[in-house]
Design a protein around this motif. Structure first.
Motif, PDB file in Angstrom:
ATOM      1  N   LEU A 172       0.831  -1.208   0.000  1.00 24.01           N
ATOM      2  CA  LEU A 172       0.000   0.000   0.000  1.00 24.01           C
ATOM      3  C   LEU A 172       0.864   1.256   0.000  1.00 24.01           C
ATOM      4  O   LEU A 172       0.634   2.188  -0.793  1.00 24.01           O
ATOM      5  N   CYS A 173       1.863   1.289   0.863  1.00 23.79           N
ATOM      6  CA  CYS A 173       2.742   2.467   0.933  1.00 23.79           C
ATOM      7  C   CYS A 173       3.536   2.642  -0.349  1.00 23.79           C
ATOM      8  O   CYS A 173       3.708   3.769  -0.848  1.00 23.79           O
ATOM      9  N   MET A 174       4.023   1.540  -0.908  1.00 21.92           N
ATOM     10  CA  MET A 174       4.801   1.635  -2.137  1.00 21.92           C
ATOM     11  C   MET A 174       3.948   2.147  -3.291  1.00 21.92           C
ATOM     12  O   MET A 174       4.393   2.992  -4.074  1.00 21.92           O
ATOM     13  N   MET A 175       2.715   1.660  -3.387  1.00 22.54           N
ATOM     14  CA  MET A 175       1.842   2.125  -4.459  1.00 22.54           C
ATOM     15  C   MET A 175       1.441   3.585  -4.242  1.00 22.54           C
ATOM     16  O   MET A 175       1.330   4.351  -5.205  1.00 22.54           O
ATOM     17  N   ALA A 176       1.245   3.987  -2.986  1.00 15.88           N
ATOM     18  CA  ALA A 176       0.904   5.385  -2.704  1.00 15.88           C
ATOM     19  C   ALA A 176       2.050   6.312  -3.088  1.00 15.88           C
ATOM     20  O   ALA A 176       1.837   7.370  -3.695  1.00 15.88           O
ATOM     21  N   ARG A 177       3.285   5.921  -2.761  1.00 16.21           N
ATOM     22  CA  ARG A 177       4.436   6.745  -3.137  1.00 16.21           C
ATOM     23  C   ARG A 177       4.604   6.805  -4.656  1.00 16.21           C
ATOM     24  O   ARG A 177       4.923   7.863  -5.219  1.00 16.21           O
ATOM     25  N   ALA A 178       4.388   5.662  -5.315  1.00 14.63           N
ATOM     26  CA  ALA A 178       4.487   5.643  -6.772  1.00 14.63           C
ATOM     27  C   ALA A 178       3.418   6.514  -7.410  1.00 14.63           C
ATOM     28  O   ALA A 178       3.681   7.241  -8.378  1.00 14.63           O
ATOM     29  N   ALA A 179       2.192   6.458  -6.853  1.00 19.57           N
ATOM     30  CA  ALA A 179       1.105   7.286  -7.378  1.00 19.57           C
ATOM     31  C   ALA A 179       1.415   8.766  -7.203  1.00 19.57           C
ATOM     32  O   ALA A 179       1.148   9.581  -8.094  1.00 19.57           O
ATOM     33  N   ALA A 180       1.989   9.112  -6.050  1.00 23.72           N
ATOM     34  CA  ALA A 180       2.352  10.514  -5.821  1.00 23.72           C
ATOM     35  C   ALA A 180       3.444  10.949  -6.792  1.00 23.72           C
ATOM     36  O   ALA A 180       3.410  12.062  -7.331  1.00 23.72           O
TER      37      ALA A 180
ATOM     38  N   VAL B 252      -0.982  -5.755 -16.150  1.00 21.31           N
ATOM     39  CA  VAL B 252      -1.375  -6.115 -14.796  1.00 21.31           C
ATOM     40  C   VAL B 252      -2.272  -5.012 -14.242  1.00 21.31           C
ATOM     41  O   VAL B 252      -2.073  -3.824 -14.542  1.00 21.31           O
ATOM     42  N   ASN B 253      -3.284  -5.396 -13.467  1.00 19.75           N
ATOM     43  CA  ASN B 253      -4.163  -4.426 -12.834  1.00 19.75           C
ATOM     44  C   ASN B 253      -3.575  -3.979 -11.503  1.00 19.75           C
ATOM     45  O   ASN B 253      -3.150  -4.812 -10.695  1.00 19.75           O
ATOM     46  N   ILE B 254      -3.559  -2.686 -11.283  1.00 19.98           N
ATOM     47  CA  ILE B 254      -3.127  -2.133 -10.008  1.00 19.98           C
ATOM     48  C   ILE B 254      -4.234  -1.238  -9.464  1.00 19.98           C
ATOM     49  O   ILE B 254      -5.084  -0.750 -10.220  1.00 19.98           O
ATOM     50  N   VAL B 255      -4.252  -1.048  -8.157  1.00 23.84           N
ATOM     51  CA  VAL B 255      -5.224  -0.161  -7.522  1.00 23.84           C
ATOM     52  C   VAL B 255      -4.474   1.046  -6.984  1.00 23.84           C
ATOM     53  O   VAL B 255      -3.504   0.906  -6.230  1.00 23.84           O
ATOM     54  N   VAL B 256      -4.922   2.215  -7.392  1.00 24.33           N
ATOM     55  CA  VAL B 256      -4.227   3.464  -7.079  1.00 24.33           C
ATOM     56  C   VAL B 256      -5.056   4.306  -6.113  1.00 24.33           C
ATOM     57  O   VAL B 256      -6.237   4.561  -6.372  1.00 24.33           O
ATOM     58  N   PRO B 257      -4.471   4.738  -4.983  1.00 23.50           N
ATOM     59  CA  PRO B 257      -5.193   5.671  -4.113  1.00 23.50           C
ATOM     60  C   PRO B 257      -5.167   7.081  -4.719  1.00 23.50           C
ATOM     61  O   PRO B 257      -4.112   7.709  -4.807  1.00 23.50           O
ATOM     62  N   VAL B 258      -6.319   7.557  -5.160  1.00 21.86           N
ATOM     63  CA  VAL B 258      -6.423   8.906  -5.718  1.00 21.86           C
ATOM     64  C   VAL B 258      -6.445   9.921  -4.589  1.00 21.86           C
ATOM     65  O   VAL B 258      -5.806  10.973  -4.640  1.00 21.86           O
ATOM     66  N   GLU B 259      -7.178   9.599  -3.564  1.00 18.69           N
ATOM     67  CA  GLU B 259      -7.211  10.354  -2.318  1.00 18.69           C
ATOM     68  C   GLU B 259      -7.744   9.409  -1.254  1.00 18.69           C
ATOM     69  O   GLU B 259      -8.265   8.333  -1.575  1.00 18.69           O
TER      70      GLU B 259
END
Length: 357
Positions: A272-280, A328-335
Motif C-alpha cells: 500500500l505504501c509503495m503504491m501510494a508513493r508511486a502514485a504521488a 497487470v491491474n493495479i489499484v491506485v489511491p487517488v485520495e
C-alpha cells in the motif's frame, strides 16, 4: 452486537460482530441455516482454545456434531493436499447437502473450510467463525476461498458465500500481539479505500490488543460494512471489487517471495505504501495523501516498504491473478476514501515498483 447484512446474487447473509457470540452459536447457526448436523473444521492453534466450547454450544441447540476435522495451523497448510484430506474427512463423516461446515479459525481456516464446502457434493453450507482480526475484517466476508500453489498465492479457488459469519471479538484477546498488529494492514487498507474518518481515528489512536471490546466491535463492523458495499455491488470481482486489492499486487509478491514468513497484513501495508508513493510520484495522488498513509502504517509498527529486489517482486507479481497477458491491474489511491483500478504494462509496473521505493 452489530449486524451487517450482505446481499449478493448467490446468497444473502448476515455478519454478526460482538461479544458472547460463541456461546450463542448453536442458536445463531440454526436460525441462519436450519441444519440438524454439522462438522467443525479448525486448526491446531485455534482448535484447543475454542472448538470444545463451539461444539458444546451447537449440541446444546440440538445440532448433531460430527467429529471435528483439524489440520496444522499456518499458511503452509493452505494446499491441495490439505484440501483433499478435508474433503475425504467430510465424506467419511457422511455429511449431506443438508449439513453445514463450521469454519473456526483465522484466514487459512476460512479459506480451507470455505473451499471444501464449495467443492463437497458440489456445495454445502458453510458458517464462518473468524477468530483473528484479519479474518474478521476481510477474508470471512465476500465468499473468496482458495489454496496456494507453488507458483503463487490463492491460485486455486472458488467464490462460495457463507450462510452466516459470526465474529466474537473476545477471541482477539488470544491472538498474539504481533499477529494482531499484522492484521491492521487490512484495516488501514479499508480506511484508505473508503473511510477517511476511520483513517483519522487509526492515525490518532493505533489499534492495539486490549480489552476495549466496544472499539474493536465498532472497527470490525465498519470494515465489514466497507467490504459489504463493494462485494454486494460486484460479487465476482469484475469491476469495483478489484479495488479491494489495494496494496495486494506488490503485497502478494512480497509475501510469496518471503515464502510466507511475513504476515499478509504487513505485506499489504508495505504494498500500500509503495503504491501510494508511486502514485504521488506520477501525479496520480497528492504527496500529502501518500505521506498520510505512510504515517498511519508506521504508527502501527508495520513495514512501509521492502528491501526485496524489483526483479524478485516482478517474478512473483507476474504469476498473480491480477495479470492480464502483458498487463497487470493495479489499484491506485487517488485520495483517502477514493481509489481506482488502472491497467498498466509489465514494464510500467516495474517502473512503479522502483518509484515506490
Amino acid at each position: 452486537m452489530e449486524t451487517i447484512k450482505v446481499d449478493t446474487a448467490s446468497r444473502p447473509y448476515e455478519v454478526l460482530v460482538g461479544t458472547g457470540l460463541l456461546e450463542r452459536l448453536g442458536e445463531l447457526v440454526r436460525a441462519a441455516t436450519g441444519c440438524e448436523r454439522c462438522c467443525v473444521i479448525t486448526e491446531t492453534t485455534v482448535g484447543p482454545l475454542y472448538a470444545d466450547g463451539v461444539e458444546a454450544a451447537l449440541a446444546a441447540e440440538g445440532i448433531s456434531v460430527a467429529p471435528r476435522l483439524t489440520f496444522p495451523a499456518g499458511e503452509p497448510s493452505k494446499t491441495l493436499a490439505t484440501l483433499g484430506t478435508l474433503l475425504e474427512g467430510l465424506a467419511e463423516r457422511e455429511l449431506t447437502r443438508d449439513d453445514v461446515v463450521i469454519a473456526l479459525g483465522g484466514g487459512v481456516t476460512g479459506d480451507m473450510g470455505g473451499l471444501a464446502s464449495a467443492l463437497y457434493l458440489r456445495g454445502i453450507q458453510v458458517v464462518q467463525v473468524p477468530t483473528s482480526l484479519l479474518a474478521m475484517v476481510d477474508s470471512s466476508v465476500g465468499g473468496k476461498t482458495a489454496v496456494d500453489l507453488s507458483a503463487g498465492k490463492n491460485l486455486v479457488g472458488a467464490f462460495w458465500q457463507p450462510s452466516l459469519v459470526v465474529a466474537d471479538v473476545r477471541t482477539l484477546s488470544t491472538v498474539p500481539a504481533e499477529l494482531f498488529l499484522d492484521s491492521c494492514g487490512e484495516v488501514i487498507k479499508h480506511a484508505v479505500l473508503a473511510d477517511a474518518s476511520l483513517l483519522d481515528d487509526l492515525e490518532s489512536l493505533p489499534l492495539t490488543v486490549g480489552d476495549d471490546t466496544e472499539r474493536l466491535t465498532e472497527v470490525v463492523a465498519r470494515n465489514v460494512a466497507i467490504k459489504r458495499d463493494v462485494v454486494s455491488a460486484d460479487e465476482r470481482e469484475r469491476g469495483l471489487r478489484q479495488t479491494l486489492n489495494l496494496g495486494h499486487t506488490v503485497g502478494h509478491a512480497i509475501e510469496a517471495a518471503s515464502d510466507f514468513s511475513l504476515g499478509h497484513g504487513s505485506c499489504v501495508a508495505a504494498g500500500l505504501c509503495m503504491m501510494a508513493r508511486a502514485a504521488a510520484a506520477r501525479g496520480w495522488c497528492a504527496s500529502e495523501t501518500a505521506e498520510r498513509i505512510e504515517r498511519c502504517v508506521a504508527a502501527h509498527g508495520l513495514p512501509t516498504g521492502t528491501d526485496l529486489p524489483t526483479e524478485t517482486l516482478m517474478r512473483y507479481a507476474t504469476h498473480d491473478k491480477k495479470r492480464h497477458g502483458t498487463d497487470v491491474n493495479i489499484v491506485v489511491p487517488v485520495e483517502v476514501g477514493r481509489c481506482e483500478v488502472r491497467r498498466v504494462s509489465l514494464e510500467e509496473f516495474r517502473d512503479l515498483i522502483e518509484a515506490g521505493r
